[in-house]
Write a protein that holds these residues in place. Structure first.
Motif, PDB file in Angstrom:
ATOM      1  N   ASP A 195      47.064  51.950  43.957  1.00  0.00           N
ATOM      2  CA  ASP A 195      47.472  50.906  44.890  1.00  0.00           C
ATOM      3  C   ASP A 195      47.985  49.713  44.094  1.00  0.00           C
ATOM      4  N   PHE A 196      48.904  48.957  44.692  1.00  0.00           N
ATOM      5  CA  PHE A 196      49.382  47.721  44.079  1.00  0.00           C
ATOM      6  C   PHE A 196      49.029  46.564  44.993  1.00  0.00           C
ATOM      7  N   ARG A 197      48.390  45.529  44.426  1.00  0.00           N
ATOM      8  CA  ARG A 197      48.070  44.316  45.179  1.00  0.00           C
ATOM      9  C   ARG A 197      48.838  43.168  44.557  1.00  0.00           C
ATOM     10  N   GLY A 198      49.768  42.619  45.299  1.00  0.00           N
ATOM     11  CA  GLY A 198      50.606  41.540  44.793  1.00  0.00           C
ATOM     12  C   GLY A 198      50.039  40.158  45.033  1.00  0.00           C
ATOM     13  N   GLY A 199      48.860  40.081  45.638  1.00  0.00           N
ATOM     14  CA  GLY A 199      48.210  38.777  45.851  1.00  0.00           C
ATOM     15  C   GLY A 199      47.662  38.263  44.534  1.00  0.00           C
ATOM     16  N   GLY A 200      46.494  37.739  44.542  1.00  0.00           N
ATOM     17  CA  GLY A 200      45.856  37.301  43.308  1.00  0.00           C
ATOM     18  C   GLY A 200      46.189  35.883  42.900  1.00  0.00           C
ATOM     19  N   PHE A 201      46.514  35.022  43.853  1.00  0.00           N
ATOM     20  CA  PHE A 201      46.779  33.620  43.530  1.00  0.00           C
ATOM     21  C   PHE A 201      45.458  32.874  43.420  1.00  0.00           C
ATOM     22  N   GLY A 202      45.336  32.027  42.407  1.00  0.00           N
ATOM     23  CA  GLY A 202      44.088  31.303  42.229  1.00  0.00           C
ATOM     24  C   GLY A 202      44.266  29.989  41.502  1.00  0.00           C
ATOM     25  N   PHE A 203      43.226  29.185  41.563  1.00  0.00           N
ATOM     26  CA  PHE A 203      43.162  27.876  40.907  1.00  0.00           C
ATOM     27  C   PHE A 203      41.937  27.884  40.016  1.00  0.00           C
ATOM     28  N   ASN A 204      42.067  27.356  38.782  1.00  0.00           N
ATOM     29  CA  ASN A 204      40.909  27.312  37.887  1.00  0.00           C
ATOM     30  C   ASN A 204      40.717  25.920  37.300  1.00  0.00           C
ATOM     31  N   ALA A 205      39.457  25.618  37.025  1.00  0.00           N
ATOM     32  CA  ALA A 205      39.068  24.369  36.366  1.00  0.00           C
ATOM     33  C   ALA A 205      38.075  24.738  35.276  1.00  0.00           C
ATOM     34  N   ARG A 206      38.370  24.305  34.044  1.00  0.00           N
ATOM     35  CA  ARG A 206      37.525  24.672  32.900  1.00  0.00           C
ATOM     36  C   ARG A 206      37.194  23.455  32.048  1.00  0.00           C
TER      37      ARG A 206
END
Length: 154
Positions: free
Chosen positions: A135-146
């Motif tokens: 399967d291919f999932r083209g979503g996966g948008f995210g925000f990170n703070a480190r």
């Protein structure tokens, strides 16, 4: 389940001991909605990006525990010293009702504060799942703070 818990604790402890950056990522993270996010430098313009994700993304319903180890083979400044862009790829694992194995890509933009040891970023991680289903999932948008360990004020 005990083995999964031990593996998760081991990965989290390893991240906190050896990482140069440690924080959180929110958004679509392998079907979950939050991750512990760590960075390890592997060269001047590349790095390893490790995520351990959990929580249930209501839109997907996978839940479980996800692990990603992405090699950002391009990590470059973007006009100045504060903005960086990066590209990478690596394996992704999801331990849910079924075991999922795939390959994720990563493209992102990051801002590193000069006076405080914090990095904020946004990225996109499409995933091509190979095992349990193809399967291919083209979503996966995210925000990170480190938090950036050992950063010298400029």
């Amino acid at each position: 389940m005990k083995k999964l818990l031990v593996l998760t604790v081991f990965v989290l402890c390893s991240c906190s001991i050896f990482s140069q950056e440690l924080g959180v990522r929110v958004g679509d993270v392998l079907g979950n909605n939050i991750a512990i996010d760590a960075m390890l430098k592997s060269g001047k313009f590349n790095r390893l990006h490790l995520d351990v994700s959990f929580g249930n993304d209501e839109g997907n319903g996978n839940g479980g525990v996800g692990v990603e180890l992405l090699w950002d083979f391009l990590y470059r400044p973007l006009q100045g010293e504060s903005f960086y862009w990066y590209l990478g790829a690596g394996p992704s694992l999801l331990f849910a009702d079924d075991f999922w194995l795939g390959i994720s890509g990563e493209a992102g933009l990051e801002y590193r504060f000069k006076t405080v040891p914090i990095a904020l970023g946004a990225d996109w991680r499409p995933t091509f799942w190979i095992i349990d289903e193809t399967d291919f999932r083209g979503g996966g948008f995210g925000f990170n703070a480190r938090f950036v360990f050992g950063q010298k004020k400029k």
